[in-house]
Design an enzyme around this catalytic site. Sequence first.
Site, mmCIF file in Angstrom:
data_model
loop_
_atom_site.group_PDB
_atom_site.id
_atom_site.type_symbol
_atom_site.label_atom_id
_atom_site.label_comp_id
_atom_site.label_asym_id
_atom_site.label_seq_id
_atom_site.Cartn_x
_atom_site.Cartn_y
_atom_site.Cartn_z
ATOM 1 N N GLY A 10 37.303 41.577 50.999
ATOM 2 C CA GLY A 10 35.994 40.955 50.750
ATOM 3 C C GLY A 10 35.708 39.745 51.621
ATOM 4 N N THR A 15 31.935 35.412 48.109
ATOM 5 C CA THR A 15 33.120 34.863 47.428
ATOM 6 C C THR A 15 34.334 34.956 48.342
ATOM 7 O OG1 THR A 15 32.196 35.630 45.329
ATOM 8 C CG2 THR A 15 34.543 35.097 45.351
ATOM 9 N N GLY A 16 34.518 36.142 48.953
ATOM 10 C CA GLY A 16 35.673 36.350 49.825
ATOM 11 C C GLY A 16 35.639 35.424 51.037
ATOM 12 N N LYS A 43 31.945 46.101 62.241
ATOM 13 C CA LYS A 43 30.877 45.129 61.942
ATOM 14 C C LYS A 43 31.084 43.832 62.730
ATOM 15 C CE LYS A 43 29.168 45.351 57.223
ATOM 16 N NZ LYS A 43 29.331 44.703 55.926
ATOM 17 N N LYS A 126 35.141 44.715 34.908
ATOM 18 C CA LYS A 126 36.281 43.912 35.380
ATOM 19 C C LYS A 126 37.440 44.048 34.380
ATOM 20 C CE LYS A 126 33.300 40.487 37.685
ATOM 21 N NZ LYS A 126 33.655 40.521 39.088
HETATM 22 N N1 LIG Z 1 29.874 33.303 39.716
HETATM 23 C C1 LIG Z 1 28.749 33.610 40.325
HETATM 24 O O1 LIG Z 1 27.772 32.861 40.307
HETATM 25 C C2 LIG Z 1 28.706 34.912 41.093
HETATM 26 C C3 LIG Z 1 27.615 35.210 41.913
HETATM 27 C C4 LIG Z 1 27.652 36.405 42.627
HETATM 28 C C5 LIG Z 1 28.748 37.256 42.522
HETATM 29 N N2 LIG Z 1 29.776 36.925 41.694
HETATM 30 C C6 LIG Z 1 30.985 37.772 41.543
HETATM 31 O O2 LIG Z 1 31.709 37.685 42.738
HETATM 32 C C7 LIG Z 1 32.273 38.947 43.048
HETATM 33 C C8 LIG Z 1 32.145 39.134 44.554
HETATM 34 O O3 LIG Z 1 30.770 39.295 44.819
HETATM 35 P P1 LIG Z 1 30.044 38.737 46.101
HETATM 36 O O4 LIG Z 1 28.599 38.755 45.746
HETATM 37 O O5 LIG Z 1 30.706 37.497 46.586
HETATM 38 O O6 LIG Z 1 30.357 39.932 47.111
HETATM 39 P P2 LIG Z 1 29.574 40.308 48.456
HETATM 40 O O7 LIG Z 1 29.070 39.085 49.114
HETATM 41 O O8 LIG Z 1 28.627 41.390 48.147
HETATM 42 O O9 LIG Z 1 30.784 40.885 49.321
HETATM 43 C C9 LIG Z 1 31.533 41.983 48.905
HETATM 44 C C10 LIG Z 1 32.721 42.153 49.824
HETATM 45 O O10 LIG Z 1 33.503 43.262 49.363
HETATM 46 C C11 LIG Z 1 33.737 44.128 50.472
HETATM 47 N N3 LIG Z 1 33.889 45.496 49.960
HETATM 48 C C12 LIG Z 1 33.045 46.156 49.137
HETATM 49 N N4 LIG Z 1 33.530 47.377 48.876
HETATM 50 C C13 LIG Z 1 34.698 47.488 49.560
HETATM 51 C C14 LIG Z 1 35.663 48.510 49.698
HETATM 52 N N5 LIG Z 1 35.540 49.696 49.076
HETATM 53 N N6 LIG Z 1 36.745 48.285 50.479
HETATM 54 C C15 LIG Z 1 36.881 47.097 51.119
HETATM 55 N N7 LIG Z 1 35.997 46.087 51.035
HETATM 56 C C16 LIG Z 1 34.919 46.277 50.259
HETATM 57 C C17 LIG Z 1 32.519 43.962 51.361
HETATM 58 O O11 LIG Z 1 32.856 44.381 52.653
HETATM 59 P P3 LIG Z 1 31.844 45.132 53.653
HETATM 60 O O12 LIG Z 1 31.688 44.166 54.797
HETATM 61 O O13 LIG Z 1 32.597 46.357 53.998
HETATM 62 O O14 LIG Z 1 30.573 45.417 52.909
HETATM 63 C C18 LIG Z 1 32.330 42.447 51.268
HETATM 64 O O15 LIG Z 1 33.215 41.777 52.113
HETATM 65 C C19 LIG Z 1 31.490 39.995 42.251
HETATM 66 O O16 LIG Z 1 32.365 40.857 41.616
HETATM 67 C C20 LIG Z 1 30.643 39.221 41.283
HETATM 68 O O17 LIG Z 1 30.986 39.527 39.959
HETATM 69 C C21 LIG Z 1 29.772 35.775 40.988
#
Ligand SMILES: NC(=O)c1ccc[n+]([C@@H]2O[C@H](COP(=O)([O-])OP(=O)(O)OC[C@H]3O[C@@H](n4cnc5c(N)ncnc54)[C@H](OP(=O)(O)O)[C@@H]3O)[C@@H](O)[C@H]2O)c1
Length: 327
Positions: A10, A15-16, A43, A126
Amino acid sequence: MSPQRVLLLGATGETGGSILEGLLEDTDSFIVEVLVRPSSADKPQVQKLVERGVKIRVVDIEGSAEAVVENLAGIDVLISAIDAMGQLAQLGLATAAKKAGIKRFVPCAFTTVAPPGGVMGLRDSKEEVYQHIRRLYLPYTIIDVGYWHQISFPTLPSGRVDYAAFATPSVDIHAGGTAPTMLTDLRDIGPFVARIIKDPRTLNQSVVTYSDVLSENDIFKLLEEMSGETIQPKHVSADEIIAARVRAAAKVKAEPANRMAHMMTFITDYQYSKYVRGDNTPTYAAYLGYLDARELYPDFRPRSFKEYVGELLEGKAVKPYQFKNWG
Ligand SMILES: NC(=O)c1ccc[n+]([C@@H]2O[C@H](COP(=O)([O-])OP(=O)(O)OC[C@H]3O[C@@H](n4cnc5c(N)ncnc54)[C@H](OP(=O)(O)O)[C@@H]3O)[C@@H](O)[C@H]2O)c1
């Protein structure tokens, strides 16, 4: 102590990306590698990581189980920051992590504090992963972070914070706006994670991070004081949130492949949990058994919400998800 080899899934996400920066700041403790799915290997964001000297392991976590196990060879800590829709893809990853002898798996939590079982669908997906981890007897740490500063501010009548807002206008106050809720700056998730994963006290535990505990009324007042503007809020009652949540769940049931319908369930579940139930607080986190990252790491001062608003008003905030393809 020799550095831990960490594999992060990620790193191109929000987050990642924060976790990657937090880990790269501590080269004495970590050697960081990144797991990328084959469809994303070319990418530009991945190429930028390669240019920074980050080693990439390309594997489809939903593909051959042996290939996933092979790609985990030599890894001490596996961290997943997969997007909200992808949670169940971690089931096979956890099984592979057990086979590969991973010493600590950090599954994708990174959300608000809420109980399992029908309050938040996202939390429940989760939780399915956490239960699988526990059945496997795989060492783990669950890290939740409250809600990000970056998506917790209202927009202003002048439009001066629209550049960083996830949605505009954004002036809703939910269920009276009185429920306190934990907040963490997105950029501080990484430094918190770096501390948590090298700490033996957090093994097989849940940990929560936060900089502030603020209600929506507190947040609106702060924005008004700091900007000198007056916000006209739109009040959304608890009953309206509950009704919207029921509608969103019905839509997902009728159209399971509709990603926007899933997004609506995430949003309305968050509103229900944070503002109607009032789940996202340090007291409730302690009740659910979380360790408090502020108590564990008193040396680390996270960015306050007020500091974030200062940056926002100076035009220095960064809008999240600029490179995200929501399709
Ligand atoms: N606390 C908060 O306010 C808040 C807000 C938003 C999200 N979140 C939580 O944070 C978590 C992460 O979300 P985010 O929004 O930070 O994520 P995001 O920005 O959408 O990024 C997702 C990452 O996961 C990778 N990924 C997705 N499917 C994959 C796979 N099958 N194999 C390998 N890599 C994969 C994507 O890579 P690619 O480059 O390949 O797409 C990308 O790097 C979520 O589960 C959510 O519950 C929390």
